[in-house]
Design an enzyme around this catalytic site. Structure first.
Site, mmCIF file in Angstrom:
data_model
loop_
_atom_site.group_PDB
_atom_site.id
_atom_site.type_symbol
_atom_site.label_atom_id
_atom_site.label_comp_id
_atom_site.label_asym_id
_atom_site.label_seq_id
_atom_site.Cartn_x
_atom_site.Cartn_y
_atom_site.Cartn_z
ATOM 1 N N HIS A 210 17.554 13.860 -14.316
ATOM 2 C CA HIS A 210 17.047 14.912 -13.447
ATOM 3 C C HIS A 210 17.185 14.430 -12.112
ATOM 4 C CE1 HIS A 210 13.873 16.700 -16.896
ATOM 5 N NE2 HIS A 210 15.444 16.741 -16.937
ATOM 6 N N CYS B 240 23.277 19.294 0.407
ATOM 7 C CA CYS B 240 23.509 20.635 1.216
ATOM 8 C C CYS B 240 23.672 21.849 0.231
ATOM 9 C CB CYS B 240 24.492 20.138 2.210
ATOM 10 S SG CYS B 240 24.885 21.914 3.224
ATOM 11 N N GLY C 163 6.697 7.344 -22.415
ATOM 12 C CA GLY C 163 6.041 7.923 -21.595
ATOM 13 C C GLY C 163 6.485 9.409 -20.951
ATOM 14 N N THR C 164 6.828 10.004 -22.114
ATOM 15 C CA THR C 164 7.383 11.420 -21.928
ATOM 16 C C THR C 164 6.602 12.320 -22.783
ATOM 17 O OG1 THR C 164 8.952 13.114 -22.010
ATOM 18 C CG2 THR C 164 9.427 11.150 -23.377
ATOM 19 N N SER C 165 6.044 13.424 -22.238
ATOM 20 C CA SER C 165 5.163 14.413 -22.940
ATOM 21 C C SER C 165 6.166 15.320 -23.806
ATOM 22 C CB SER C 165 4.406 15.366 -22.111
ATOM 23 O OG SER C 165 5.330 16.061 -21.450
ATOM 24 N N ASN D 194 3.385 5.648 -25.854
ATOM 25 C CA ASN D 194 2.584 6.593 -25.157
ATOM 26 C C ASN D 194 1.167 6.255 -25.594
ATOM 27 O OD1 ASN D 194 1.391 9.308 -24.099
ATOM 28 N ND2 ASN D 194 3.769 9.822 -24.111
ATOM 29 N N GLN E 137 14.126 10.730 -17.364
ATOM 30 C CA GLN E 137 13.875 11.984 -16.515
ATOM 31 C C GLN E 137 13.232 11.700 -15.280
ATOM 32 O OE1 GLN E 137 11.958 14.823 -19.451
ATOM 33 N NE2 GLN E 137 11.416 12.763 -20.403
#
Ligand code: NAD
Ligand code: ZN
Length: 260
Positions: free
Chosen positions: A121, A129, A189-191, A213, A103
């Protein structure tokens, strides 16, 4: 969990896996000095990321949003991959079935050498542009605010997915298919609160799901193994995988004739 050492347990799972997938979030870059959104550095000039990383914020005040991105790019530019990024890049070289889904928009996995990588992401160093759609990498720090398209003079935006925007279809398909087919899923490491990625682990059908985590997340209760550790500190303790042993070739099916 069993009383086994989680490092030994994880090392065994990583060796055995044929279709492992890792899903990383901002926490994997914390030890590289990149702030997470929900940590103490998560506020910038009293704005919350959720209020700046949106198409509405950009339409209202593109200069404000660009100043925030300039600040983030400045913080991230000197950051270097940590042992977790480097371990995952080495694992890709040793295990042809491995896919890394991130992400993060900081580009640190790519910098560490990961190539079988889906940046769901997008990437902070890519500009797009808003008029002609042209996309390109631009690593200038700081960028002129707001930056303009060299082709058509249109307003450029960061090549990232904002809150309220859909994920690119190809990234979504590739990631969900890999998770469904995985035999090991590492959630690092993702909430686990930003959708739709937060639900990816729920798509796993046959995978052993492991979370790395230092804090508990909404996923923790439903996991097979939870390693409460900072990612870099943990991977420093796991032997770096080498290439597959000579002569081992690709994994041979246990039932050569086809159906078991
Ligand atoms: P988040 O900020 O919501 O959560 C970070 C998680 O990492 C927390 O659960 C925290 O406990 C954990 N953590 C902190 N230090 C850690 C460490 N050393 N090792 C392992 N885990 C650690 O991040 P998120 O879940 O990725 O979601 C936020 C969104 O913000 C994502 O969409 C992401 O794209 C974006 N974001 C990206 C970056 C980046 O590119 N580095 C930074 C901030 C936010
Ligand atoms: Zn243009």
């Amino acid at each position: 969990m069993s009383g086994r050492d989680p490092v030994a347990e994880l090392t065994g799972l990583l060796r055995k896996a044929r279709r492992p997938v890792a899903l990383t979030g901002a926490g994997v870059s914390a030890e590289s000095g990149v702030p997470t959104f929900r940590g103490p550095d998560g506020l910038w000039r009293r704005h919350r990321p959720e209020d700046l990383a949106t198409p509405e914020a950009f339409a209202r005040d593109p200069a404000l949003v660009w100043e925030w991105y300039n600040w983030r790019r400045e913080r991230i530019a000197p950051a270097r991959p940590n042992p977790a990024h480097r371990w995952l890049a080495a694992y890709e070289r040793a295990n042809p079935g491995f896919l890394l889904i991130t992400q993060n928009v900081d580009g640190l996995h790519r910098l560490a050498g990961s190539r079988r990588l889906v940046e769901v992401h997008g990437n902070l160093w890519v500009l797009r542009c808003t008029r002609c759609g042209r996309e390109g990498e631009d690593r200038r720090v700081p960028l002129p605010v707001p930056p303009r398209c060299p082709e058509c003079g249109g307003l450029l935006r960061p090549g990232v997915v904002w809150f309220g925007e859909p994920l690119p279809a190809e990234a979504l398909t590739r990631s969900t298919e890999a998770v469904q087919e995985a035999d090991l899923l590492l959630v690092i490491g993702t909430s686990a609160v930003v959708q739709p990625v937060a639900s990816f682990p729920l798509l796993a059908r046959g995978a052993v799901v492991v979370e790395i985590n230092p804090a508990a997340t909404p996923l923790t209760p439903s996991l097979d193994l939870s390693v409460r550790s900072a990612a870099g500190a943990l991977f420093r303790r796991i032997p770096l995988p080498g290439p597959p042993p000579a002569g081992s070739g690709s994994p041979s099916p246990s039932h050569p004739g086809g159906t078991p």
